[in-house]
Write an enzyme that holds these catalytic residues in place. Structure first.
Site, PDB file in Angstrom:
ATOM      1  N   ASP A 186       0.424   0.780  -3.190  1.00 21.27           N
ATOM      2  CA  ASP A 186       1.567   1.678  -3.318  1.00 21.27           C
ATOM      3  C   ASP A 186       2.549   1.150  -4.369  1.00 21.27           C
ATOM      4  OD1 ASP A 186       3.109   3.986  -2.164  1.00 21.27           O
ATOM      5  OD2 ASP A 186       4.535   2.385  -1.693  1.00 21.27           O
ATOM      6  N   GLU A 277     -13.270 -13.686  -3.497  1.00 24.95           N
ATOM      7  CA  GLU A 277     -13.683 -14.657  -2.484  1.00 24.95           C
ATOM      8  C   GLU A 277     -14.624 -14.023  -1.459  1.00 24.95           C
ATOM      9  OE1 GLU A 277     -10.098 -15.974  -0.681  1.00 24.95           O
ATOM     10  OE2 GLU A 277      -9.212 -16.746  -2.541  1.00 24.95           O
TER      11      GLU A 277
END
Length: 581
Positions: A186, A277
């Site tokens: 956002d 990751e």
């Protein structure tokens, strides 16, 4: 408002649309001052929507159906009920707790007065009114000011503070560990503010159209207090309608000191490394109101986000020349960084495109529509919307469709003032009609209360009801017209908007249009209202002009927006055909 168990129950419906992923607006713990975009706890599900167990069950069911889940991340601001902000209010100026937010002393009303009575700068809230609010100290004396680019209940975080960076990376990992596939970010362009917080005379809005309300940022009234009394400007709706005199926004405001600062890209490089990751296909998509397209492309460089919403395409309206420019510039800009473009026509911040396209000028971009405003031509708007949607699904890149778009839902254009809940409506005293009209709950079953949105037969089947109780009223009232557009009315009906979407999305997948190629076709003539392009072996022809077009020789009609097939001509002013050799 529905709940996570209700989402889980409707996942087979989404699977029948042949979508790849679902993006959920915020479901975090929140006082709901701005529909959940005021987050009080990023790691908790609000009790309105269920529990973390409900989220996990929804995620597991989605993955079992081959649907990825994207969650909404709100990193520009928190709720004023977030633990950090409560700690900041209890702490002294200059404390580590206040350093997490944008607290500043005010300017003196007169030189040497040392009263700090004026806001630190002249910035305006995106929702209208000032972007600064002054605190009152425990002893009753005036205190520091804090920045809120949106509502007063949404204080901006200080992204110059390493602790904020660390916390948001932790939030990312929390949801990635649960198995989410990505994040819609956002206000992705708004985290970093220019050093020194200089004054700015420009205007900013959420998704910028060609029109803005000049009085929209004055004499703000807070939504959470406005509901306790009648807003004076709303007592006479005719007066409000008369007061809304729109002006053309200047083509270039001065560059904003709080949007699209270069420092945001360092943040997204950090987040890119976090996602790396994790195994699997994880992604970030930016909600960044940035122009021109070349600046938006910076958000999707190889080491930043994977996608960014393409608002140029959304803002083009029903106009072949404008749409052609938006398509070409978007593809060129995204291609320059080897990223896919995105295509979107409606979302939770905009008037739904069937209603926008039904206005006298189908390129306008109103900030909501009320009963006092021009009412769209529903049939014409829907015909144009179906055609434009076919274009968006036929272009290479990723297509986003807004909930209910597949039903052809229009904007609710007659919501009464007392039903509205958007902060921008209250903070502008109704000059901006707000976003409630596009957020009305979906109609599932035409003959049931709330059109089946709130069910009470069993707990957790899509609403807040409990067994044996009457269904709860939807959080925003639905227009009567929704009954004719309900999912159960359209399902299995040839030519319905729902079945058109299912067919087009299945065609898109089978012809691999999302990963396809783009080339303007010989028939392309935007000056005459004709948009035409090739994607792989498919020719897309859209007739935005006033005369019928022949189907090109040697091609057969595969799908058409008017529900027909095999016709010899493409209908004027609303026809889109996918044709193949």
């Amino acid at each position: 408002m529905g709940d996570l168990a209700g989402v889980t129950a409707k996942l087979p419906y989404l699977q029948s649309l042949d979508v790849d992923a679902v993006w959920l607006s915020p479901f975090y713990k929140s006082p709901q001052a701005d529909a959940g975009y005021d987050v009080a706890d990023y790691r908790a599900v609000d009790s309105l929507f269920g529990t973390l167990d409900d989220f996990d069950a929804m995620l597991e069911k989605a993955h079992s159906l081959g649907i990825k889940v994207i969650v909404d991340l709100v990193p520009n601001h928190t709720s004023d009920e977030h633990a950090w902000f409560r700690e900041a209010l209890a702490a002294a100026p200059g404390s580590p707790e206040r350093a997490r937010y944008m607290f500043h002393p005010g300017k003196d009303s007169k030189p040497g007065s040392r009263d700090g009575a004026l806001a630190p700068n002249n910035w305006k809230s995106i929702f209208g009114g000032p972007a600064w609010t002054r605190l009152t100290n425990d002893d009753g004396t005036p205190g520091q000011w804090y920045l809120h680019l949106f509502d007063t209940k949404q204080p901006d975080l200080n992204w110059e503070n390493p602790e904020v960076h660390e916390e948001m990376r932790s939030v990312l990992r929390f949801w990635l560990d649960r198995g989410v596939d990505g994040f819609r970010v956002d206000v992705a362009h708004g985290l970093v503010k220019e050093a020194g917080l200089p004054d700015w005379e420009g205007e900013a809005a959420m998704v910028e159209g060609g029109l803005s309300a000049p009085g929209a940022h004055s004499e703000a009234v807070e939504p959470h207090t406005a509901r306790l009394h009648i807003v004076p400007a709303l007592e006479n709706s005719a007066a409000v309608a008369t007061a809304v005199e729109h002006k053309v926004k200047p083509p270039l405001d001065p560059p904003s000191p709080f949007f699209d600062q270069d420092g945001v890209h360092d943040i997204y490089r950090e987040w890119h490394r976090v996602l790396a990751e994790y195994d699997g296909d994880r992604m970030l998509v930016a909600e960044a109101w940035v122009e021109p397209a070349e600046r938006l492309a910076r958000y999707v460089r190889k080491d930043e986000m994977q996608q960014a919403f393409n608002f140029d395409f959304l803002l083009a309206g029903w106009d072949a020349e404008r749409m052609a420019v938006a398509i070409e510039s978007s593809l060129d800009a995204a291609g320059s960084v080897e990223a896919p473009s995105t295509w979107v026509l409606s979302n939770h911040d905009t008037v739904r495109h069937p209603s926008r396209f039904g206005l006298a000028d189908p390129t306008t971009f109103p900030k909501g529509i009320s009963a006092e405003d021009e009412q769209p031509d529903a049939a014409l708007g829907l015909a144009r919307a179906r055609a434009a949607s076919m274009v968006s699904f036929a272009l290479p890149g990723s297509a986003y469709l807004y909930q209910g778009e597949e039903l052809g839902l229009p904007e609710h254009t007659s919501l009464p003032a007392e039903a509205r809940q958007d902060p921008s409506f209250f903070r502008t005293k109704g000059v901006e009609r707000g976003r409630d009209g596009c957020r009305v709950p979906l109609p599932w079953k035409s003959a049931e209360p709330g059109f089946g949105f709130s069910e009470a037969a069993t707990a957790g089947t899509g609403g807040a009801g409990a067994a044996g109780k009457a269904p709860a009223a939807p959080w925003l009232p639905q227009p009567e017209a929704f009954g004719e557009l309900a999912a159960d009315v359209q399902a299995g009906v040839e030519g319905s908007t729902l079945e058109l979407y299912r067919s087009v999305l299945a065609f898109r997948r089978s012809h691999r249009l999302g990963s396809g190629t783009f080339q303007w076709a010989e028939e392309h003539n935007p000056a005459n209202g004709v948009l035409a392009f090739h994607n792989r072996d498919v020719l897309v022809v859209v007739n935005m002009g006033t005369a019928a077009l022949p189907v090109p020789a040697g091609f057969r009609v595969e799908l058409s927006s008017d529900g027909g097939s095999g016709g010899a001509s493409i209908v004027p002013n609303s026809g889109a055909y996918l044709v193949a050799k």
